[in-house]
Design an enzyme around this catalytic site. Sequence first.
Site, PDB file in Angstrom:
ATOM      1  N   ASP A  27     -29.554  17.413  45.928  1.00 18.47           N
ATOM      2  CA  ASP A  27     -29.022  16.149  46.434  1.00 18.47           C
ATOM      3  C   ASP A  27     -30.217  15.294  46.873  1.00 18.47           C
ATOM      4  OD1 ASP A  27     -29.804  17.187  48.860  1.00 18.47           O
ATOM      5  OD2 ASP A  27     -27.830  17.066  49.820  1.00 18.47           O
ATOM      6  N   THR A  39     -30.403  21.950  53.805  1.00  9.65           N
ATOM      7  CA  THR A  39     -30.491  23.315  54.330  1.00  9.65           C
ATOM      8  C   THR A  39     -30.363  24.391  53.260  1.00  9.65           C
ATOM      9  OG1 THR A  39     -28.106  23.357  54.635  1.00  9.65           O
ATOM     10  CG2 THR A  39     -29.433  22.607  56.524  1.00  9.65           C
ATOM     11  N   CYS A  72     -30.829  21.455  48.694  1.00 10.50           N
ATOM     12  CA  CYS A  72     -30.300  20.370  49.511  1.00 10.50           C
ATOM     13  C   CYS A  72     -31.071  20.394  50.831  1.00 10.50           C
ATOM     14  CB  CYS A  72     -28.781  20.473  49.690  1.00 10.50           C
ATOM     15  SG  CYS A  72     -28.172  21.957  50.515  1.00 10.50           S
ATOM     16  N   HIS A  77     -31.942  43.609  44.221  1.00  9.27           N
ATOM     17  CA  HIS A  77     -30.711  44.282  44.666  1.00  9.27           C
ATOM     18  C   HIS A  77     -29.431  43.528  44.327  1.00  9.27           C
ATOM     19  CE1 HIS A  77     -32.646  47.127  47.887  1.00  9.27           C
ATOM     20  NE2 HIS A  77     -33.237  47.200  46.707  1.00  9.27           N
ATOM     21  N   HIS A 109     -27.246  49.526  42.645  1.00  9.98           N
ATOM     22  CA  HIS A 109     -27.124  48.087  42.884  1.00  9.98           C
ATOM     23  C   HIS A 109     -26.225  47.425  41.838  1.00  9.98           C
ATOM     24  CE1 HIS A 109     -30.070  48.589  45.977  1.00  9.98           C
ATOM     25  NE2 HIS A 109     -30.928  49.124  45.108  1.00  9.98           N
TER      26      HIS A 109
END
Length: 149
Positions: A8, A67, A65, A98, A133
Site C-alpha cells: 500500500d 505494519t 504495508c 518449518h 513439518h
Amino acid sequence: MRIAIGSDHAGYPLKQALVPWLEDRGYEMQDLGTYSTESVDYPDYARAVAHAVAEGRADRGILICGTGIGMSMTANKVPGIRAALCTDPYMSRMSRRHNDANVLCMGARVVGIGLAEAIVEAWLDGEFEGGKHARRVGKIDATDAECPD
Ligand code: RB5
C-alpha cells in the site's frame, strides 16, 4: 523464481527499494502495485499478490504495508496461502523451514531497508524441511476446507 510483490502507500518506498535489489539478484519480479504514495486500501494489493501465488502465476509473494498486519490478515484468507509476518531474519528463515511460507509480509514502519533486505534474503535462502513439518503444514492447508463457501 517469479516473485509477485505488492504494497500500500505506507509500504511503497520499501517496495520501490526492494524491486531493483531483487532484480539485481536474478529474481523475476511482478510488481502488482501500488505505484505511488497516494492513499490506497492494503487488502486490494494483498489479494492481488495472494491470488498470483495461489493460482501459480508467481512462485512466491512479498507484501508490505505499514505494519504488515493487514497484508498478512488478508493474504491468509486466500486458500493455499501461508503468509508470514516477519520482523527479523530468524522469523523469515524459520517461516520457510518449518511453515513453508509462500508469502512474506513486512511492515515498512517497523523495519528499515537494511533489515528488510536481511529478512528477504533469509526467507529466499530458507528451504522447507518437510517431515513432521509437512504433516503440520498439511493441517494448516486442510483448515481451508473447513470454511463455509
Ligand atoms: C495504513 O495507514 C496502515 O493502516 C496500513 O499500511 C497497514 O499498517 C495495515 O495493516
